[in-house]
Structure formats: C-alpha cells, structure tokens
Design a protein around this motif. Structure first.
Motif, PDB file in Angstrom:
ATOM      1  N   UNK A  14       7.511  -5.774   1.604  1.00 18.97           N
ATOM      2  CA  UNK A  14       8.358  -4.874   0.821  1.00 18.97           C
ATOM      3  C   UNK A  14       8.356  -5.216  -0.659  1.00 18.97           C
ATOM      4  N   UNK A  15       8.361  -6.510  -0.969  1.00 17.53           N
ATOM      5  CA  UNK A  15       8.487  -6.928  -2.367  1.00 17.53           C
ATOM      6  C   UNK A  15       7.991  -8.358  -2.515  1.00 17.53           C
ATOM      7  N   UNK A  16       7.505  -8.663  -3.700  1.00 19.91           N
ATOM      8  CA  UNK A  16       7.118 -10.027  -4.057  1.00 19.91           C
ATOM      9  C   UNK A  16       7.764 -10.322  -5.395  1.00 19.91           C
ATOM     10  N   UNK A  17       8.536 -11.402  -5.448  1.00 22.51           N
ATOM     11  CA  UNK A  17       9.143 -11.790  -6.721  1.00 22.51           C
ATOM     12  C   UNK A  17       8.732 -13.224  -7.031  1.00 22.51           C
ATOM     13  N   UNK A  18       8.610 -13.521  -8.276  1.00 21.76           N
ATOM     14  CA  UNK A  18       8.204 -14.859  -8.721  1.00 21.76           C
ATOM     15  C   UNK A  18       6.870 -15.295  -8.130  1.00 21.76           C
ATOM     16  N   UNK A  19       6.103 -14.359  -7.637  1.00 23.90           N
ATOM     17  CA  UNK A  19       4.777 -14.606  -7.054  1.00 23.90           C
ATOM     18  C   UNK A  19       4.796 -15.536  -5.843  1.00 23.90           C
ATOM     19  N   UNK A  20       5.968 -15.939  -5.365  1.00 24.26           N
ATOM     20  CA  UNK A  20       5.998 -16.812  -4.192  1.00 24.26           C
ATOM     21  C   UNK A  20       7.094 -16.436  -3.200  1.00 24.26           C
ATOM     22  N   UNK A  46       2.289  -9.372  -7.293  1.00 29.46           N
ATOM     23  CA  UNK A  46       3.368  -8.501  -6.832  1.00 29.46           C
ATOM     24  C   UNK A  46       2.942  -7.046  -6.635  1.00 29.46           C
ATOM     25  N   UNK A  47       2.003  -6.578  -7.428  1.00 30.85           N
ATOM     26  CA  UNK A  47       1.557  -5.191  -7.300  1.00 30.85           C
ATOM     27  C   UNK A  47       0.633  -5.026  -6.096  1.00 30.85           C
ATOM     28  N   UNK A  48      -0.296  -5.932  -5.922  1.00 31.24           N
ATOM     29  CA  UNK A  48      -1.287  -5.805  -4.855  1.00 31.24           C
ATOM     30  C   UNK A  48      -0.731  -6.107  -3.464  1.00 31.24           C
ATOM     31  N   UNK A  49       0.259  -6.974  -3.356  1.00 31.85           N
ATOM     32  CA  UNK A  49       0.752  -7.384  -2.040  1.00 31.85           C
ATOM     33  C   UNK A  49       1.728  -6.379  -1.416  1.00 31.85           C
ATOM     34  N   UNK A  50       2.472  -5.650  -2.247  1.00 29.45           N
ATOM     35  CA  UNK A  50       3.458  -4.700  -1.708  1.00 29.45           C
ATOM     36  C   UNK A  50       2.751  -3.638  -0.886  1.00 29.45           C
TER      37      UNK A  50
END
Length: 69
Positions: A14-20, A46-50
């Motif tokens: 759903x979301x990735x914050x702080x890259x971790x 964060x853009x590619x993983x969502x």
C-alpha cells in the motif's frame, strides 16, 4: 506490526515510507483486509514498490516480507 499467527500470507504493498517502512494489506484468507506495517531490510523505491504483490511469511512470530516485482 500487528501480530499474526505463523503462516504464509498473500499481500499487496500500500505504501512505503522512509524507504524501509512498508505498509501492506493481506489479500486472502482469514486475515484478508488487515493492514500491517513491516520494516524492510532493503531500501525500496516508494513509487515503484506501491501496488506490487508480496508474500508475508511469519515464522516464530518474526515477519519476513518478499515483494514480487
């Protein structure tokens, strides 16, 4: 992370914050719809993983997330 019983769960990023810090939702089974935050040992874009599918394995209470893609 909210505790889940040991097992394997299909998930969706759903979301990735702080890259971790990764927010996922379980997409099938008894815990479908549960939203969890897990810490990634790999820095994620964060853009590619969502939106990517993922697999969450909980063993001995410890989560391990594999993101497919």
């Amino acid at each position: 992370m909210n505790p889940l019983p040991d097992g394997t769960y299909d998930a969706f990023v759903l979301d990735v914050s702080d890259r971790s810090s990764v927010e996922i939702t379980i997409v099938a089974g008894e815990f479908k719809g549960h939203v969890l935050n897990v810490t990634s040992t790999v820095r994620l874009d964060p853009i590619e993983a969502v939106g990517l599918p993922a697999t969450l394995v909980v063993a001995n209470g410890e989560p391990h997330l594999t993101i497919e893609g």
